[in-house]
Scaffold this active site. Structure first.
Site, PDB file in Angstrom:
ATOM      1  N   LYS A 125      -9.398  18.232  60.302  1.00  0.00           N
ATOM      2  CA  LYS A 125      -9.666  19.437  59.515  1.00  0.00           C
ATOM      3  C   LYS A 125      -9.381  19.165  58.031  1.00  0.00           C
ATOM      4  O   LYS A 125      -9.985  18.286  57.459  1.00  0.00           O
ATOM      5  CB  LYS A 125      -8.846  20.584  60.088  1.00  0.00           C
ATOM      6  CG  LYS A 125      -8.888  20.676  61.636  1.00  0.00           C
ATOM      7  CD  LYS A 125     -10.262  21.002  62.193  1.00  0.00           C
ATOM      8  CE  LYS A 125     -10.363  20.792  63.710  1.00  0.00           C
ATOM      9  NZ  LYS A 125      -9.372  21.483  64.515  1.00  0.00           N
ATOM     10  N   ASP A 180       2.281  23.451  64.555  1.00  0.00           N
ATOM     11  CA  ASP A 180       0.939  22.944  64.272  1.00  0.00           C
ATOM     12  C   ASP A 180       0.566  23.451  62.878  1.00  0.00           C
ATOM     13  O   ASP A 180       0.337  24.647  62.692  1.00  0.00           O
ATOM     14  CB  ASP A 180      -0.034  23.455  65.347  1.00  0.00           C
ATOM     15  CG  ASP A 180      -1.444  22.902  65.186  1.00  0.00           C
ATOM     16  OD1 ASP A 180      -1.826  22.576  64.043  1.00  0.00           O
ATOM     17  OD2 ASP A 180      -2.175  22.812  66.191  1.00  0.00           O
ATOM     18  N   ARG A 185      -2.195  -1.437  68.363  1.00  0.00           N
ATOM     19  CA  ARG A 185      -1.830  -0.176  69.026  1.00  0.00           C
ATOM     20  C   ARG A 185      -0.438   0.261  68.592  1.00  0.00           C
ATOM     21  O   ARG A 185      -0.160   1.429  68.383  1.00  0.00           O
ATOM     22  CB  ARG A 185      -1.894  -0.307  70.559  1.00  0.00           C
ATOM     23  CG  ARG A 185      -1.284   0.918  71.235  1.00  0.00           C
ATOM     24  CD  ARG A 185      -1.576   1.106  72.714  1.00  0.00           C
ATOM     25  NE  ARG A 185      -1.709  -0.089  73.503  1.00  0.00           N
ATOM     26  CZ  ARG A 185      -0.706  -0.861  73.916  1.00  0.00           C
ATOM     27  NH1 ARG A 185       0.545  -0.559  73.610  1.00  0.00           N
ATOM     28  NH2 ARG A 185      -0.946  -1.929  74.632  1.00  0.00           N
ATOM     29  N   TYR A 201      -4.678  27.536  69.403  1.00  0.00           N
ATOM     30  CA  TYR A 201      -5.913  26.760  69.387  1.00  0.00           C
ATOM     31  C   TYR A 201      -6.421  26.565  70.826  1.00  0.00           C
ATOM     32  O   TYR A 201      -5.635  26.278  71.736  1.00  0.00           O
ATOM     33  CB  TYR A 201      -5.650  25.411  68.703  1.00  0.00           C
ATOM     34  CG  TYR A 201      -6.839  24.493  68.746  1.00  0.00           C
ATOM     35  CD1 TYR A 201      -7.959  24.765  67.974  1.00  0.00           C
ATOM     36  CD2 TYR A 201      -6.860  23.381  69.565  1.00  0.00           C
ATOM     37  CE1 TYR A 201      -9.074  23.958  68.031  1.00  0.00           C
ATOM     38  CE2 TYR A 201      -7.972  22.556  69.617  1.00  0.00           C
ATOM     39  CZ  TYR A 201      -9.074  22.853  68.849  1.00  0.00           C
ATOM     40  OH  TYR A 201     -10.174  22.050  68.917  1.00  0.00           O
TER      41      TYR A 201
END
Ligand SMILES: *Cc1c(COP(=O)(O)O)cnc(C)c1O
Length: 390
Positions: A204, A179, A55, A107
């Site tokens: 994406k 972003d 992690r 978004y």
């Protein structure tokens, strides 16, 4: 001997292929191995290989993080489980009762996080027209801590002047967060334009093959990079070694894919622009786009996303989409295959009809993610779908 190849100073496309990749010092593997181990043994008290628990840090993930930090020109990167987990993690940099400024057209998932979830954690958001720098300045309050930049916007491809907004943020001691999912560092590098942080949905273009969900945060300074890494470790938002490996594989062809997406984006925009069934095309590469000059200045290309309004509203738009064979009728974007969708009923359905109208999203608006197929095949498919409407 390759071992941890130093790629500084090499061309962007060379760094896509080589940055961060060489993590196997035993067998000289040319491809980064997947290290699925959740934990790493200590050789003695305090003696680790640099890794103790996945992690926190994992060699496969570090390979991807070094690669993305290099491509965006950042000091460091944390790869996260999704784009939304990258965004949620970054918001944890802000103090209690912080206010942030964002654009009208952001978004859908970010909109939901800003408007439904974060207000319960005492985060306030003002959404303004980011093309109007005075509107951004006027929205600044004493408790404002950050400005959220998403350019080009989704789905109408409006641009924000990143340099101007980041300068304003600096003057007021605010974090600027961009972003960069739609353009990727191949076409736009917000850190070079003054941003403090870049976030991505690697789902994406960075991965580019529609077979993983992932995200990333890239920071301009070591200090911010360390804070983001600590937050992602504490929240548990880092990505799995398998997903990191897939994105790292995808990113190696980023330059080639983006060039092909862009070529198809331009070809489709020009084709649609002269169709009588089409009222308006939204693509920053068209000279008629209101932000064309800004796109030429701050981007090194126009990308593969475009939208258009069809005459005849939703019925005509849906009939056109139904007549296509090559395009998948799907949300998401940035994969090698072309996708088409209807924002009002799909990606932007969370917005009220009034909100959609205010943003300029109409019932006849269609969004296209141009893939990397041959332009003439993509155009021919649209041509037959238009003809079938008569
Ligand atoms: C898809 C997307 C996100 C969210 O990413 P997920 O990987 O779906 O969580 C955030 N910003 C933009 C611009 C996106 O396109």
């Amino acid at each position: 001997m390759k071992k941890e190849l130093d790629t500084r100073g090499l061309d962007f496309s060379t760094r896509c292929v080589h940055s961060g990749v060489y993590k196997d010092e035993v067998y000289n593997s040319v491809v980064t191995p997947i290290y699925p181990s959740s934990t790493f043994y200590f050789e003695g008290p305090g003696q680790t290989s640099g890794y103790d628990y996945t992690r926190t840090r994992n060699p496969t993930r570090v390979a991807l993080e070094e690669n993305l930090a290099s491509l965006e020109g950042g000091a460091g990167c944390t790869a996260t489980s999704t784009g939304m987990s990258a965004i949620s993690s970054v918001l944890h940099l802000l103090p209690e009762n912080a206010h942030i400024i964002a654009g009208h057209e952001i978004y859908g998932g970010t909109f939901r996080l800003f408007n439904d979830i974060m207000p319960k954690r005492a985060l306030k958001v003002s959404q303004v027209d980011m093309r109007d720098i005075d509107a951004v300045r006027n929205a600044i309050r004493p408790e404002t801590k950050a400005i959220w930049i998403e350019t080009p916007s989704n789905p109408l491809l409006n641009l924000t002047d990143v340099e101007a907004v980041c300068r304003l943020a600096q003057e007021h001691d605010l974090l600027s967060i961009a972003d960069n999912t739609f353009l990727t560092p191949f076409l736009q590098r917000p850190l070079e334009l003054g941003a403090d942080l870049v976030v991505h949905s690697t789902t994406k273009y960075l991965n580019g093959h529609s077979d993983v969900v992932g995200g990333a945060v890239i920071a301009a300074t070591d200090d911010l990079a360390e804070q983001v890494a600590a937050i992602c470790n504490a929240l548990g938002t880092t990505c799995s070694p398998y997903d990191a490996w897939l994105v790292l594989r995808g990113v190696k062809t980023l330059s080639l894919r983006m060039a092909a997406h862009e070529q198809n984006g331009m070809a489709l925009a020009r084709f649609l622009d002269q169709r009588p069934e089409v009222e308006r095309v939204y693509y920053p590469g068209l000279e008629s786009h209101p932000d064309h000059a800004l796109a030429c200045r701050q981007q090194s290309g126009f990308g593969g996303m475009l939208s258009f309004d069809m005459h005849g509203g939703e019925d005509k738009a849906q009939a056109f989409i139904a007549g296509l064979r090559l395009y998948s009728f799907a949300e998401s974007l940035g994969g090698v295959e072309s996708l088409i969708e209807h924002p009002a009923s799909m990606s932007h359905a969370a917005m009220t009809p009034e909100g959609q109208a205010a943003a300029g999203i109409g019932p006849g608006t269609i969004r296209v993610s141009a893939g990397i197929e041959a332009s003439h095949d993509l155009i021919a498919d649209m041509e037959q779908a238009f003809t079938a409407l008569d």
